[in-house]
Design a protein around this motif. Structure first.
Motif: not given
Length: 422
Positions: A366-385
């Protein structure tokens, strides 16, 4: 988009500046900016998950998919509490601006109570008839309020005085985290487009686009208006006003502008109330149908195909909370209820960000290979915030919020036991 914008640009921007001035002074400007950045990553998470799991329930759907029934229950319980309790604060903000038009109304808690009840139950009836009726009203109110608000703020910007921004942090920089926690009340609603997913026309991508467009419009309005209000009104005066933007417009432009912006504020707050009454009726539906919430809340009206029982129950709770009108000031009621709702708002965001971190690995198709890393970074920042803003809520509000969340555990046990015996 209209649902997201209406649910965000409402009571928050019209009433919060007073509460934030008391808590942080001009430092509130930094809190608005930091929270806007943090919520960008939360909005991105909801836009992706809404596109990939387009089912009514929003955060509950994603969290249950990732972590199972108990986490899903905690999410819907917390989210439902935040919506139902928060509606008492929203309608209180409507009443607060309405008091500016009548001396007798301002002095009568009974009249305020009756009008608040009429508004709550009127919107309940409207959204029970069908989401399309409420959405039409939402679109109309969005344009009739956001556009005049932006124009008024731009006109008032030249009246900003540096003296109103000093001292910049009168309560110290330690007030930044609590101030950001208060701003959470404004950004609550960024996920709105994903909640009534089954009733949204168009493709699943509509949910993602609506979420991000709603975020950008609301954020621009928030930052512009916050700068105008804090820059034109001294902190001490701002902290005591239940109508802070009207006060700012009166100082910057003239008394007529205060009257005009008061009318705009009423429209904006009504849009928010309409949107969140709809949300309170839609949030528990999927969980109830899955057997993880009160089963009657999953019933659909035989004619309108809307969750009429959930609408009624979701309106009863804020209706009862309005009895506080007879013991506190309107601003006091708003501050108390808003703080109570903030923590229960944050938990679904925390779980949702964590859910995407797991789902991106569980469902790589459901996610492209290119977007997987970006998704992980963005969701982690959201979690910490979200964790940081939970810290900023403070011990007393955190205690009441967590008690409310934990209080739902026996209900989960009862629902699961009942499901296994049938």
């Amino acid at each position: 988009m209209a649902l997201a914008v209406g649910n965000m640009v409402g009571t928050s921007i019209w009433t919060l500046p007073a509460t934030m001035a008391k808590a942080a002074g001009p430092l509130a400007l930094a809190a608005w900016a930091i929270t806007a950045v943090g919520y960008f990553f939360i909005a991105r998470t909801y836009s992706r998950l809404g596109t990939r799991w387009p089912r009514t329930g929003g955060p509950y759907v994603y969290v249950r998919e990732a972590f199972g029934d108990f986490a899903g229950f905690q999410t819907v319980w917390s989210y439902w509490l935040s919506a139902t309790i928060g509606n008492a604060a929203i309608v209180t903000a409507v009443i607060g601006y309405a008091t500016g038009f009548s001396e007798s109304f301002r002095e009568s808690p009974m009249q305020q109570f009756m009008l608040a009840q009429l508004l709550l139950w009127g919107f309940c009836a409207l959204n029970t008839i069908g989401v399309q009726h409420g959405s039409r009203l939402q679109v109309a109110l969005m344009f009739l309020t956001v556009v005049p608000l932006v124009i008024g703020a731009l006109i008032a910007l030249p009246q900003i005085r540096i003296a109103n921004l000093t001292p910049f942090a009168p309560q110290g920089w330690g007030a930044l985290a609590p101030a950001c926690a208060l701003v959470v009340w404004a950004f609550s609603g960024v996920e709105s487009a994903t909640v009534p997913a089954d009733e949204v026309r168009g493709s699943a991508e509509t949910l993602g686009r609506g979420t991000m467009l709603g975020y950008w419009i609301a954020t621009a309005v928030f930052l512009l208006t916050a700068l105008m209000v804090i820059g034109t009104v001294p902190t001490g005066e701002l902290a005591e006003s239940p109508r802070p933007i009207a006060v700012a417009m009166a100082r910057a432009v003239g008394p007529w502008a205060a009257i005009a912006i008061g009318i705009v504020a009423l429209g904006s707050n009504l849009a928010t109330l309409n949107g969140w009454v709809l949300m309170a009726g839609r949030i528990p539906v999927t969980a109830a149908q899955d057997g993880l919430f009160f089963p009657p809340l999953g019933r659909l009206h035989p004619r309108f195909a809307t969750p009429h029982v959930a609408m009624i129950v979701g309106t009863l709770i804020p209706s009862a909370l309005l009895l506080l009108y007879f013991s506190q000031s309107l601003l006091g009621v708003f501050s108390f209820v808003a703080l109570l709702a903030i923590l229960t708002t944050l938990l679904p965001h925390l779980y949702t960000c964590a859910a995407e971190l797991l789902l991106v690995r569980r469902f790589p198709e459901r996610y492209t290979t290119e977007s997987a890393t970006r998704v992980t970074v963005e969701a982690t920042i959201g979690f910490v915030f979200v964790l940081w803003t939970m810290y900023g809520v403070g011990p007393q509000s955190a205690m009441w919020g967590f008690l409310a969340i934990v209080a739902g555990t026996p209900l989960y046990v009862w629902l699961k036991r009942d499901a296994t015996t049938h």
